[in-house]
Each structure stands twice: as C-alpha cells, then as structure tokens.
Enzyme design. Sequence first.
Site, short mmCIF file in Angstrom:
data_model
loop_
_atom_site.label_atom_id
_atom_site.label_comp_id
_atom_site.label_asym_id
_atom_site.label_seq_id
_atom_site.Cartn_x
_atom_site.Cartn_y
_atom_site.Cartn_z
N SER A 52 41.06 26.73 40.25
CA SER A 52 40.96 25.90 41.45
C SER A 52 39.84 24.88 41.34
CB SER A 52 40.71 26.79 42.67
OG SER A 52 41.75 27.73 42.81
N1 SAM Z 1 41.20 32.57 41.08
C1 SAM Z 1 41.70 31.88 39.93
C2 SAM Z 1 40.61 31.27 39.10
O1 SAM Z 1 39.44 31.36 39.48
O2 SAM Z 1 40.94 30.72 38.05
C3 SAM Z 1 42.73 30.85 40.26
C4 SAM Z 1 43.98 31.46 40.66
S1 SAM Z 1 45.46 30.57 40.35
C5 SAM Z 1 45.34 29.27 41.52
C6 SAM Z 1 46.55 31.77 41.09
C7 SAM Z 1 46.70 33.02 40.28
O3 SAM Z 1 47.34 33.99 41.11
C8 SAM Z 1 47.57 32.85 39.05
O4 SAM Z 1 46.90 33.29 37.91
C9 SAM Z 1 48.79 33.72 39.36
O5 SAM Z 1 49.38 34.31 38.23
C10 SAM Z 1 48.18 34.76 40.28
N2 SAM Z 1 49.13 35.48 41.14
C11 SAM Z 1 50.19 35.00 41.82
N3 SAM Z 1 50.80 36.00 42.49
C12 SAM Z 1 50.10 37.13 42.22
C13 SAM Z 1 50.23 38.49 42.61
N4 SAM Z 1 51.22 38.91 43.40
N5 SAM Z 1 49.34 39.38 42.13
C14 SAM Z 1 48.34 39.01 41.31
N6 SAM Z 1 48.16 37.73 40.90
C15 SAM Z 1 49.03 36.81 41.35
#
Ligand code: SAM
Length: 205
Positions: A52
Amino acid sequence: MVRKQIEARGITDPNVLAALRRVPRHLFVSEALRDQAYGDYPLPIGEQQTISQPFIVAEMTQALELGEEDRVLEIGTGSGYQAAVLAEIAYRVYTIERIRTLYLQARRLFDELHYHNIVTGYGDGTAGWADESPFDAIIVTAGAPAIPEVLVRQLAEGGRMAVPVGGQHSQDLIKIYKDEKGIHQKNLGGCRFVKLVGEHGWKES
Ligand code: SAM
C-alpha cells in the site's frame, strides 16, 4: 517520505511517525522497484497484489490507536511492510496471508529483520484467528464487500478495527470501535484496495 507525505497530510501519532521512520520500506519491494519504494503510491509485489501507499499505511495504523501492550491481527500480510510497522508499536502482531509465495517471502523477511513479535499464518484470513482472539486491534488490508462480522466478534471490548469496505475496485476506509453497547463506525474516506478473497469476502474470479 514521513515529512512530505505523512505529517503534511495530518498524521500526528508519534508512535506511527517513529515506526514509519524505522521500517526499511525498500526491503519490502523487489530490487527492480527499490528506487521507488518511498514514492507516494502503491507498488506491485507480484501475484497481482500490492504494497500500500505509505500514507494509507500511516492512516490505518493511526486509526488503530495502538499501545505497546496491544495484540493486533492483520488480514493480508502481502509484502509484510504494514505488519512491520505495527510490530514497531504493538506487543505482538498476528498476520495472515492467503497466497503462499507472499506468505513465505514475508516470513523470511521478518526473520532476517528480527521481528520476533510477528506471528505469521497461511490461509483464508476472513475466518480470523479464533484461538488467539480477542484482539485489541484488527486491520484488514484488502477490500471487503461488507463489515466482516467474524472479525468483529474477535475484537476485544475497547478494540479498534480498520477495514476497507465497498466494491471490488474502490472502497471506504471504515474505523470500527467496539464497546459494551456494540460497535460504532466512522468513515475515514475513500480508498482502493485489492479484493479480500475468501469464505467471508469476495469469491475468487
Ligand atoms: N499489508 C500488505 C503490505 O503491507 O504489503 C498489503 C496488502 S495487499 C494490498 C492485500 C493482501 O491481502 C494481498 O497479499 C492478498 O493476497 C491478501 N488477501 C486477500 N484476501 C485474503 C484473505 N482472505 N486472507 C488473507 N490474505 C488475503
């Protein structure tokens, strides 16, 4: 980055500002993108996911009102950057990622950077982490179709949650506060996150 993008936009929590100054964001992106790591935008991290924008990380972290004894749950480890920022402030961070390569990569990086207060989990985070609940704070770093009730149940009384809620391409950042009467919500404004995919999120497409 902190002065121009974060303080200039009104983030004031000293713990958040200090954490952002300490965490080496360039180590959470690929070598090819290192020179852009402190830019005012999200960056790709592979698997069609993103790290992000720094301001959003700051805004969500501030919304959690963290103290040094707090236990925090993060859904969506991604690069691991947000978890590292949380771990600079809180007592312990539990973070869950559903994509195995990202989970393994982040876990390795936490070890290398000696973040011993981060516990990683692999799987669908929409179910939360019941065994370790209740949490003082919960942060969802992917866009949910609705307020995740399962996660609200895992929030302690007095707990705070930050979660993007809305459509698949744009959402509102919602802050939730839970007390003995129930939950209270505040809309912190528009945001754009990748989808929260899972049993209590969006279906995989
Ligand atoms: N917090 C992260 C960082 O600091 O880099 C950015 C997150 S990215 C915008 C969203 C993440 O959420 C992705 O890696 C995606 O695979 C994960 N995600 C989506 N649905 C999910 C779920 N049900 N459980 C765990 N992770 C999930």
